[in-house]
Design a protein around this motif. Structure first.
Motif, PDB file in Angstrom:
ATOM      1  N   PHE A 120     145.753  32.842  77.522  1.00  0.00           N
ATOM      2  CA  PHE A 120     145.418  33.248  78.894  1.00  0.00           C
ATOM      3  C   PHE A 120     146.169  34.528  79.271  1.00  0.00           C
ATOM      4  N   CYS A 159     142.975  30.462  91.599  1.00  0.00           N
ATOM      5  CA  CYS A 159     143.145  29.965  90.222  1.00  0.00           C
ATOM      6  C   CYS A 159     144.616  30.093  89.810  1.00  0.00           C
ATOM      7  N   ILE A 160     145.187  28.992  89.333  1.00  0.00           N
ATOM      8  CA  ILE A 160     146.601  28.994  88.945  1.00  0.00           C
ATOM      9  C   ILE A 160     146.780  29.085  87.424  1.00  0.00           C
ATOM     10  N   GLY A 161     145.666  29.267  86.694  1.00  0.00           N
ATOM     11  CA  GLY A 161     145.786  29.461  85.252  1.00  0.00           C
ATOM     12  C   GLY A 161     146.283  28.244  84.495  1.00  0.00           C
ATOM     13  N   CYS A 162     145.939  27.059  84.990  1.00  0.00           N
ATOM     14  CA  CYS A 162     146.468  25.846  84.352  1.00  0.00           C
ATOM     15  C   CYS A 162     145.786  25.528  83.028  1.00  0.00           C
ATOM     16  N   GLY A 163     144.506  25.886  82.904  1.00  0.00           N
ATOM     17  CA  GLY A 163     143.789  25.619  81.660  1.00  0.00           C
ATOM     18  C   GLY A 163     143.031  24.305  81.637  1.00  0.00           C
ATOM     19  N   ALA A 164     143.008  23.582  82.755  1.00  0.00           N
ATOM     20  CA  ALA A 164     142.273  22.308  82.775  1.00  0.00           C
ATOM     21  C   ALA A 164     140.788  22.524  82.508  1.00  0.00           C
ATOM     22  N   CYS A 165     140.261  23.669  82.970  1.00  0.00           N
ATOM     23  CA  CYS A 165     138.840  23.974  82.756  1.00  0.00           C
ATOM     24  C   CYS A 165     138.521  24.015  81.270  1.00  0.00           C
ATOM     25  N   LEU A 176     135.434  29.783  83.356  1.00  0.00           N
ATOM     26  CA  LEU A 176     135.767  29.606  84.775  1.00  0.00           C
ATOM     27  C   LEU A 176     137.047  30.363  85.121  1.00  0.00           C
ATOM     28  N   PHE A 177     138.015  30.304  84.213  1.00  0.00           N
ATOM     29  CA  PHE A 177     139.277  31.037  84.404  1.00  0.00           C
ATOM     30  C   PHE A 177     139.001  32.544  84.493  1.00  0.00           C
ATOM     31  N   CYS A 224     138.821  21.261  88.015  1.00  0.00           N
ATOM     32  CA  CYS A 224     139.673  22.368  88.492  1.00  0.00           C
ATOM     33  C   CYS A 224     140.447  21.952  89.743  1.00  0.00           C
ATOM     34  N   PRO A 225     141.769  22.021  89.709  1.00  0.00           N
ATOM     35  CA  PRO A 225     142.530  21.587  90.885  1.00  0.00           C
ATOM     36  C   PRO A 225     142.350  22.505  92.084  1.00  0.00           C
ATOM     37  N   LYS A 226     141.826  23.687  91.854  1.00  0.00           N
ATOM     38  CA  LYS A 226     141.643  24.628  92.968  1.00  0.00           C
ATOM     39  C   LYS A 226     140.172  24.776  93.360  1.00  0.00           C
ATOM     40  N   ILE A 228     137.592  26.093  91.871  1.00  0.00           N
ATOM     41  CA  ILE A 228     136.923  27.377  91.604  1.00  0.00           C
ATOM     42  C   ILE A 228     135.435  27.103  91.388  1.00  0.00           C
TER      43      ILE A 228
HETATM   44  S1  SF4 Z   1     141.088  24.689  85.993  1.00  0.00           S
HETATM   45 FE1  SF4 Z   1     140.758  26.023  87.787  1.00  0.00          FE
HETATM   46  S2  SF4 Z   1     142.837  26.672  88.395  1.00  0.00           S
HETATM   47 FE2  SF4 Z   1     143.025  25.869  86.283  1.00  0.00          FE
HETATM   48  S3  SF4 Z   1     142.747  27.733  84.968  1.00  0.00           S
HETATM   49 FE3  SF4 Z   1     140.727  26.776  85.204  1.00  0.00          FE
HETATM   50  S4  SF4 Z   1     139.773  27.887  86.929  1.00  0.00           S
HETATM   51 FE4  SF4 Z   1     142.001  28.282  87.038  1.00  0.00          FE
END
Ligand code: SF4
Ligand code: FES
Length: 260
Positions: A120, A159-165, A176-177, A224-226, A228
């Motif tokens: 990322f 987006c916090i760049g967590c990588g859950a997506c 999505l990121f 996605c926790p936010k 997006i």
């Molecule tokens: S899950 Fe959402 S917040 Fe986390 S990296 Fe993906 S787009 Fe960003």
């Protein structure tokens, strides 16, 4: 509460991992999920065992550092919630919890639940910036921006760049990121100069890192926790297509970006 954990243990990247079962008795329902893991780790340390490695930093849902798959769902069962903001009251007494790291070739396991998400960082490095003249800060409101564009940009910036997506996607796609970053910068006049090169560079880097393609499953948005929106992927595709066809810069400039 008493819960039973089945935790992925993997000493290092090249090692073969496996699930190890740990009882977690006398857990408060008011503990966060990570506090529960802290308690389990303290007990493991007292017993002379290796504690479970997991990533965390802010524990306030804003840094994107935490993340693990809980019972098959990245960040666990609560919608729009990071792992660090998940509490044990989301589970029931007697539950069995299966805890795994993100599973994606581009996110290799470092140890136990910790994965390497530097892919990322490299995507951000090739396009997640604007060029701005140096000097003193411009006067506030000297560059009008439409309210809709400011709102869109803020939604992308969430987006916090967590990588859950990536972890949720059957293709391990990072669309999505990337779409969040491209939207965050591309709908503001400050982000226009690199808008089309940004889409090309970030998508090219995403492919080079080994992330898969988007085939519209929508699992990314679901976890996605936010929150997006999937619509941002359409915006990324439009920027990428415009840039690929060579008319991108003009398309971006006459589009919905600047303040009027
Ligand atoms: S899950 Fe959402 S917040 Fe986390 S990296 Fe993906 S787009 Fe960003
Ligand atoms: S530790 Fe920062 S978002 Fe969870």
């Amino acid at each position: 509460m008493n819960v039973t954990l089945h935790v992925w243990r993997q000493p290092h990247r090249a090692a073969k991992g496996r699930f190890v079962t740990y009882p977690a008795p006398d857990i408060s329902a008011d503990m966060s999920f990570l506090e529960m893991l802290d308690v389990v780790n303290e007990r493991l340390i007292l017993e002379g065992q290796e504690p479970i490695a997991f990533d965390h930093d802010c524990r306030e849902g804003i840094c994107g550092t935490c993340g693990m798959v809980i019972n098959g769902t990245p960040h666990g069962p609560k919608k729009r919630t990071t792992t660090c903001q998940l509490h044990m009251r989301s589970f029931r007494d007697g539950d069995e919890l299966w805890i795994e790291p993100w599973r994606a070739a581009a996110f290799p396991v470092v140890k136990d639940l910790v994965v390497d998400r530097s892919a990322f960082d490299r995507i951000i490095a090739v396009g997640g910036f604007i060029s701005a003249p140096i000097g003193s800060a411009p006067d506030a409101n000297s560059l009008p921006i439409r309210k809709e564009n400011a709102d869109l940009s803020m939604d992308g910036a969430a987006c916090i760049g967590c990588g859950a997506c990536v972890a949720a996607c059957p293709n391990a796609s990072a669309m999505l990121f990337v779409a969040a970053k491209v939207t965050h910068l591309g709908v503001l006049p400050q982000g226009l100069p690199e808008r089309n090169e940004r889409a090309i560079r970030m998508v090219t880097q995403m492919d080079a890192e080994g992330f898969g393609s988007c085939t519209n499953h929508g699992e990314c948005h679901a976890v996605c926790p936010k929150g997006i929106p999937l619509e941002f992927i359409g915006r990324l595709n439009a920027d990428f297509l415009a840039a690929s066809m060579g008319s991108g810069r003009r398309a971006a400039q006459v589009g919905d970006s600047a303040g009027g």
